[in-house]
Design a protein around this motif. Structure first.
Motif, PDB file in Angstrom:
ATOM      1  N   SER A 131       0.800  -1.223   0.000  1.00 46.75           N
ATOM      2  CA  SER A 131       0.000   0.000   0.000  1.00 46.75           C
ATOM      3  C   SER A 131       0.833   1.273   0.000  1.00 46.75           C
ATOM      4  N   ASP A 132       2.063   1.229   0.546  1.00 43.86           N
ATOM      5  CA  ASP A 132       2.857   2.461   0.639  1.00 43.86           C
ATOM      6  C   ASP A 132       4.194   2.393  -0.085  1.00 43.86           C
ATOM      7  N   SER A 133       4.417   1.346  -0.871  1.00 41.09           N
ATOM      8  CA  SER A 133       5.703   1.216  -1.557  1.00 41.09           C
ATOM      9  C   SER A 133       5.906   2.346  -2.570  1.00 41.09           C
ATOM     10  N   ARG A 134       4.950   2.579  -3.438  1.00 41.72           N
ATOM     11  CA  ARG A 134       5.075   3.655  -4.418  1.00 41.72           C
ATOM     12  C   ARG A 134       5.001   5.034  -3.767  1.00 41.72           C
ATOM     13  N   PRO A 135       4.014   5.286  -2.883  1.00 40.95           N
ATOM     14  CA  PRO A 135       3.974   6.601  -2.237  1.00 40.95           C
ATOM     15  C   PRO A 135       5.253   6.969  -1.504  1.00 40.95           C
ATOM     16  N   SER A 136       5.924   5.984  -0.904  1.00 38.03           N
ATOM     17  CA  SER A 136       7.144   6.294  -0.157  1.00 38.03           C
ATOM     18  C   SER A 136       8.261   6.781  -1.087  1.00 38.03           C
ATOM     19  N   LEU A 137       8.292   6.299  -2.320  1.00 38.41           N
ATOM     20  CA  LEU A 137       9.253   6.797  -3.294  1.00 38.41           C
ATOM     21  C   LEU A 137       8.850   8.170  -3.808  1.00 38.41           C
ATOM     22  N   GLU A 138       7.565   8.331  -4.066  1.00 32.68           N
ATOM     23  CA  GLU A 138       7.083   9.582  -4.637  1.00 32.68           C
ATOM     24  C   GLU A 138       7.202  10.748  -3.671  1.00 32.68           C
ATOM     25  N   ASP A 139       6.987  10.501  -2.368  1.00 33.07           N
ATOM     26  CA  ASP A 139       7.066  11.614  -1.413  1.00 33.07           C
ATOM     27  C   ASP A 139       8.481  11.825  -0.863  1.00 33.07           C
ATOM     28  N   GLY A 140       9.439  10.995  -1.301  1.00 30.20           N
ATOM     29  CA  GLY A 140      10.818  11.185  -0.901  1.00 30.20           C
ATOM     30  C   GLY A 140      11.202  10.593   0.431  1.00 30.20           C
ATOM     31  N   SER A 141      10.295   9.883   1.097  1.00 33.00           N
ATOM     32  CA  SER A 141      10.648   9.278   2.385  1.00 33.00           C
ATOM     33  C   SER A 141      11.552   8.066   2.199  1.00 33.00           C
ATOM     34  N   VAL A 142      11.598   7.513   0.979  1.00 34.82           N
ATOM     35  CA  VAL A 142      12.504   6.416   0.636  1.00 34.82           C
ATOM     36  C   VAL A 142      13.244   6.799  -0.643  1.00 34.82           C
ATOM     37  N   ASP A 143      14.567   6.598  -0.653  1.00 38.21           N
ATOM     38  CA  ASP A 143      15.371   6.913  -1.837  1.00 38.21           C
ATOM     39  C   ASP A 143      15.428   5.739  -2.813  1.00 38.21           C
ATOM     40  N   VAL A 144      15.595   4.532  -2.285  1.00 39.83           N
ATOM     41  CA  VAL A 144      15.735   3.336  -3.113  1.00 39.83           C
ATOM     42  C   VAL A 144      14.904   2.216  -2.501  1.00 39.83           C
ATOM     43  N   LEU A 145      14.228   1.469  -3.357  1.00 40.28           N
ATOM     44  CA  LEU A 145      13.374   0.372  -2.894  1.00 40.28           C
ATOM     45  C   LEU A 145      13.752  -0.914  -3.612  1.00 40.28           C
ATOM     46  N   LEU A 146      13.881  -1.994  -2.858  1.00 37.01           N
ATOM     47  CA  LEU A 146      14.079  -3.317  -3.449  1.00 37.01           C
ATOM     48  C   LEU A 146      12.712  -3.965  -3.581  1.00 37.01           C
ATOM     49  N   ALA A 263       5.670 -20.459 -17.110  1.00 35.68           N
ATOM     50  CA  ALA A 263       5.691 -19.039 -16.755  1.00 35.68           C
ATOM     51  C   ALA A 263       7.125 -18.517 -16.722  1.00 35.68           C
ATOM     52  N   ALA A 264       7.296 -17.274 -17.143  1.00 34.75           N
ATOM     53  CA  ALA A 264       8.612 -16.634 -17.058  1.00 34.75           C
ATOM     54  C   ALA A 264       8.973 -16.405 -15.595  1.00 34.75           C
ATOM     55  N   PRO A 265      10.249 -16.373 -15.268  1.00 36.46           N
ATOM     56  CA  PRO A 265      10.636 -16.153 -13.870  1.00 36.46           C
ATOM     57  C   PRO A 265      10.288 -14.748 -13.397  1.00 36.46           C
ATOM     58  N   ILE A 266      10.211 -14.594 -12.092  1.00 35.68           N
ATOM     59  CA  ILE A 266       9.997 -13.293 -11.469  1.00 35.68           C
ATOM     60  C   ILE A 266      11.353 -12.670 -11.166  1.00 35.68           C
ATOM     61  N   GLU A 267      11.499 -11.395 -11.466  1.00 38.16           N
ATOM     62  CA  GLU A 267      12.734 -10.667 -11.180  1.00 38.16           C
ATOM     63  C   GLU A 267      12.470  -9.571 -10.164  1.00 38.16           C
ATOM     64  N   ARG A 268      13.446  -9.371  -9.277  1.00 37.82           N
ATOM     65  CA  ARG A 268      13.351  -8.313  -8.274  1.00 37.82           C
ATOM     66  C   ARG A 268      14.663  -7.537  -8.259  1.00 37.82           C
ATOM     67  N   GLY A 269      14.556  -6.241  -8.012  1.00 42.73           N
ATOM     68  CA  GLY A 269      15.746  -5.399  -7.979  1.00 42.73           C
ATOM     69  C   GLY A 269      15.421  -4.039  -7.401  1.00 42.73           C
ATOM     70  N   LEU A 270      16.336  -3.101  -7.576  1.00 38.06           N
ATOM     71  CA  LEU A 270      16.187  -1.761  -7.000  1.00 38.06           C
ATOM     72  C   LEU A 270      15.450  -0.838  -7.952  1.00 38.06           C
ATOM     73  N   VAL A 271      14.576  -0.009  -7.386  1.00 39.98           N
ATOM     74  CA  VAL A 271      13.867   1.017  -8.149  1.00 39.98           C
ATOM     75  C   VAL A 271      13.977   2.335  -7.389  1.00 39.98           C
ATOM     76  N   TRP A 272      13.911   3.434  -8.124  1.00 37.46           N
ATOM     77  CA  TRP A 272      13.991   4.763  -7.515  1.00 37.46           C
ATOM     78  C   TRP A 272      13.451   5.791  -8.507  1.00 37.46           C
ATOM     79  N   ARG A 273      13.167   6.983  -7.994  1.00 33.55           N
ATOM     80  CA  ARG A 273      12.702   8.062  -8.868  1.00 33.55           C
ATOM     81  C   ARG A 273      13.855   8.532  -9.751  1.00 33.55           C
ATOM     82  N   GLU A 274      13.580   8.678 -11.043  1.00 31.26           N
ATOM     83  CA  GLU A 274      14.607   9.136 -11.974  1.00 31.26           C
ATOM     84  C   GLU A 274      15.183  10.473 -11.539  1.00 31.26           C
TER      85      GLU A 274
END
Length: 297
Positions: A131-146, A263-274
């Motif tokens: 529920s808060d993964s995207r908002p935390s990046l958008e509002d700047g409370s998180v810099d990088v998310l795995l 099914a194709a495998p699931i990939e996970r990694g780091l995301v952040w605001r450009e």
């Protein structure tokens, strides 16, 4: 060549549309802003702003000039900021987060390697929910998310975790004893849905509307968290494609995890605001990639 104060006056007036406000923003007098704009207009040979007693509006030539200059100025400022950061080294604070318990260990190894390389930068680690993964990046409370890919609208690093997909079903479900299933079975059972806050691309990847052959997939109830979604599965309200790490981190006697063979495998990694691609973020992404390669080796 134009001087910096001339460009600043032009852009400030185009945004404020008021000589007084533009002057206050720049820390100069109203007369000074008017003088600079007049000088620019004489140099170009055309009016850049239409002025009345009630309003200031850019002319067509003025608007085009502003539109051309604004991204160039922003690029120069970003280049200077990056140079300053590089000159000072990677310092300050970096706020990183993980989504899902199975990603915490990978993030931890990245944090440790980053800390070895950049002891002057403090790393704060926290967990986020769907529920808060995207908002935390958008509002700047998180810099990088795995997090899991795809993550629409964000800068994306290399995949750090790759796992095959399995189908979560209730322990008493007809598919619970199958050795494996095809994605085509999704057309025969309701599929539990992710919350609205998750992106369209992510939903399309995890809970598709149609099977590979084009059969429609019935939608089941929506869960607000991953644990809640699994509870809906256990109650027999639907099935849910997940990563096989769920076997280890979410073992439940009322749920069976059946491999999905096509099914194709699931990939996970780091995301952040450009727009938040700082030197700290770049170095952390590099550390995470290096740590993942060490694990593979």
């Amino acid at each position: 060549m134009w001087e910096r104060h001339e460009i600043e006056a032009l852009l400030a007036l185009a945004e404020e549309l008021h000589f007084g406000r533009a002057a206050a923003r720049l820390g100069v007098t109203t007369g000074r802003v008017s003088q600079v704009i007049g000088k620019l207009e004489r140099r170009i040979g055309a009016r850049l702003f239409d002025r009345t007693s009630r309003a200031v509006r850019p002319t067509a030539i003025g608007r085009r000039l502003v539109d051309d200059l604004a991204p160039l100025v922003a690029g120069i400022e970003e280049s200077v900021r990056r140079a300053v950061e590089a000159g000072r080294g990677v310092t300050g604070e970096l706020r990183v987060a993980f989504l899902g318990e199975w990603t915490a260990a990978v993030l931890g190894r990245a944090v440790n390697l980053f800390g070895e390389r950049h002891p002057g930068c403090r790393v704060e680690v926290r967990e986020v929910q769907l529920s808060d993964s995207r908002p935390s990046l958008e509002d700047g409370s998180v810099d990088v998310l795995l997090a899991s890919f795809p993550f629409d609208g964000m800068a994306v690093g290399p995949a750090l975790l790759v796992e095959r997909r399995v189908l979560a079903v209730a322990a008493g479900h007809p598919l619970a004893r199958a050795e494996s299933v095809s994605l085509e079975v999704l057309a025969d059972h309701p599929v539990v849905q992710y919350p609205e806050v998750t992106s369209i691309g992510f939903k399309r990847d995890r809970t598709p509307d149609r099977t590979p052959s084009g059969r429609p997939v019935p939608k089941g109830p929506v869960g607000s968290t991953f644990s809640e979604m699994l509870s809906l599965v256990a109650l027999g309200r639907g099935v849910l494609p997940v990563g096989e790490h769920s076997r280890q981190y979410y073992p439940r006697p009322d749920i069976a995890y059946v491999p999905i063979e096509d099914a194709a495998p699931i990939e996970r990694g780091l995301v952040w605001r450009e727009s938040n691609t700082t030197e700290r973020v770049r170095e952390f992404v590099r550390a995470a990639s290096d740590a993942a390669r060490r694990d593979s080796a």
